[in-house]
Write an enzyme that holds these catalytic residues in place. Structure first.
Site, PDB file in Angstrom:
ATOM      1  N   ASP A  83       0.507  -0.590  -0.432  1.00  0.00           N
ATOM      2  CA  ASP A  83      -0.133   0.236   0.336  1.00  0.00           C
ATOM      3  C   ASP A  83       0.644   1.720  -0.398  1.00  0.00           C
ATOM      4  O   ASP A  83       1.821   1.514   0.547  1.00  0.00           O
ATOM      5  CB  ASP A  83      -1.026  -0.047   1.556  1.00  0.00           C
TER       6      ASP A  83
ATOM      7  N   LYS B   6      -0.347   2.555  -7.334  1.00  0.00           N
ATOM      8  CA  LYS B   6       0.159   2.954  -8.997  1.00  0.00           C
ATOM      9  C   LYS B   6      -1.495   1.828 -10.035  1.00  0.00           C
ATOM     10  O   LYS B   6      -0.979   2.208 -10.683  1.00  0.00           O
ATOM     11  CB  LYS B   6       1.153   2.625  -9.062  1.00  0.00           C
TER      12      LYS B   6
ATOM     13  N   MET C  12      -9.189   9.833   8.287  1.00  0.00           N
ATOM     14  CA  MET C  12      -9.438  10.402   6.907  1.00  0.00           C
ATOM     15  C   MET C  12     -10.163  11.554   6.766  1.00  0.00           C
ATOM     16  O   MET C  12     -11.677  11.487   5.819  1.00  0.00           O
ATOM     17  CB  MET C  12     -10.089   8.855   6.063  1.00  0.00           C
TER      18      MET C  12
END
Ligand SMILES: C[S@@+](CC[C@H](N)C(=O)[O-])C[C@H]1O[C@@H](n2cnc3c(N)ncnc32)[C@H](O)[C@@H]1O
Length: 434
Positions: A227, A249, A364
């Site tokens: 990750d 990616k 987050m």
């Protein structure tokens, strides 16, 4: 006549081992016996709190009195862990009479068996005897441990494992492995070798905060799917021939990317590879680890889950904030802030969270911080509640600020903090500041 000991690996599962003595030596010996599955009988008038905990948990039997010869009925091995040489000698005399090997903590020359110094690396156990000198044994054991820890590459080639020999790491979950019970680190199937997947928590950012087991599995991997948030230093230390897949990616949107990750895990494992899916923090805390496990299980790929140190707890700690503190907070709640509080797809009842007194840890949450703070204050959380925001916690790039619920959104904007960051809301933020 040679007096060299003859090394053996005792398979003690279900076999009676008697430990005489309830002090520090017994406390150190008992866990390894329990780990070997021994049926441990402890004989001692008193025991340490650690041993008492094993008794309370029903892991061993305790006769709270001094040793009597019938304690050795049915025993395969006896460990004498008392200081009193006369008491120890009387136990070893009974053991010798009955041909039961006897380890003596007080006098190794009088013992019929010695306990080696041990280091364990998954299925591999290295046991060292120092010719009767425990310090020498420990010195050699420590040197071997360091060499093994520094070494990269598998200690056991999965293709060479004898399928009849169970190895240590049974998968925590996933479909039943077709190998014997207890097997899991290496799986041989009739149709050819099938690899395995380990979902490994890499910890919050400091490379030293991966678990020992996670690190070992990483050194054994043929393929690592990593990750974005995993510590780069861990990847630097992989063997050159390891295939490294950077999950960040992978093109497409988040759900297609997850499908693609699942596909890579399954394909590589079905091709016989040892795969590590390395995830930031803990694989099951907002980490989609469950989805990956289900995908592997559906394809018949064995999975081991290795929990990690989650950023939800470690990052506040790195900034001097304990998520609980005596007389300050009796609860902490971990919540994702990636969906705005007023969004129809939000699964969080922010108005209910506003009514809690304890610590709220928001992951987050930077993008929606203003809306989150506003929602919490509108539903009753005091605007003066202390808040800490920590960016890139536990890493060299760690930055943090202290604020209040009423001011935090503006303060974060002014300070230019950016993800990854954790927001801690509650009185614990000030708990350790004088
Ligand atoms: C997708 S979640 C994964 C959480 C991870 N599974 C865990 O247990 O820590 C990613 C979020 O975790 C938080 N996070 C992870 N590592 C962090 C770090 N070192 N510093 C601050 N926040 C971090 C941030 O809120 C980031 O946006």
């Amino acid at each position: 006549m040679s007096t060299n000991p003859y090394p053996l690996g005792l398979r003690l599962a279900g076999r009676r081992v008697v430990v005489v003595g309830g002090g520090a030596v017994a406390s150190r010996r008992v866990p390894a016996l329990l780990d070997a599955g021994a049926d441990v009988l402890l004989v001692a008038p008193e025991v340490t709190p650690a041993l008492q905990a094993h008794v309370d948990a029903g892991r061993l039997h305790w006769r709270p009195r001094r040793f009597a010869p019938d304690d050795l009925d049915g025993a395969w091995l006896v460990q004498v862990a008392v200081d009193d040489p006369l008491a120890a000698a009387s136990v070893s005399a009974v053991a010798a009479e009955r041909r039961i090997f006897c380890v003596r903590a007080d006098d190794r020359t009088a013992a019929t068996a010695w306990t080696p110094a041990v280091t364990r690396h998954g299925p591999v156990t290295v046991a060292v005897l120092g010719g009767g000198d425990p310090k020498r044994a420990m010195g050699v054991r420590d040197a071997v441990r360091e060499l093994l820890a520094a070494r990269t590459g598998p200690l056991v080639d999965p293709g060479e494992v004898d399928p009849g020999e169970p190895v240590a790491d049974a998968p925590l979950a996933g479909p039943p492995a077709p190998t014997p019970a207890g097997s899991g680190d290496a799986t041989i199937r009739p149709g050819g070798p099938v690899g395995r997947v380990s979902l490994v928590g890499a910890g919050p950012g400091d490379p030293e905060l991966i678990t020992v087991k996670g690190w070992r599995l990483l050194t054994e991997a043929d393929v690592v799917v990593a990750d974005r948030l995993v510590p780069g230093l861990l990847l630097d230390e992989l063997r050159p021939d390891v295939e490294l897949v950077d999950a960040a990616k992978i093109p497409y949107g988040p759900s297609r990317a997850q499908e693609e990750i699942n596909r890579i895990l399954v394909d590589r494992a079905l091709a016989g590879k040892v795969v590590v899916r390395l995830k930031g923090g803990d694989p099951y805390v907002f980490g989609r680890g469950g989805e990956e496990l289900l995908a592997c299980a559906a394809a018949g790929v064995p999975v081991t889950v290795v929990p990690g140190v989650t950023s939800a707890v470690a990052v506040p700690a790195a900034a001097g904030v304990p998520v609980t503190h005596r007389a300050v907070a009796h609860e902490f709640t971990v919540v994702s802030g990636h969906v705005a509080p007023d969004s129809p797809v939000s699964l969080v009842r922010w108005e209910a969270l506003a009514g809690l007194r304890g610590t709220l840890v928001v992951l987050m949450g930077l993008k929606n911080l203003a809306a989150i703070a506003d929602t919490l204050t509108r539903h009753g959380r005091d605007a003066a509640t202390p808040v800490a925001v920590i960016q890139e916690g536990t890493t060299g790039g760690q930055r943090s600020l202290r604020s209040t619920l009423g001011a935090v959104a503006a303060d974060v904007g002014a300070a230019g903090l950016r993800p990854p960051a954790i927001v801690v809301i509650g009185d614990v933020v000030d708990a350790l500041t004088p």
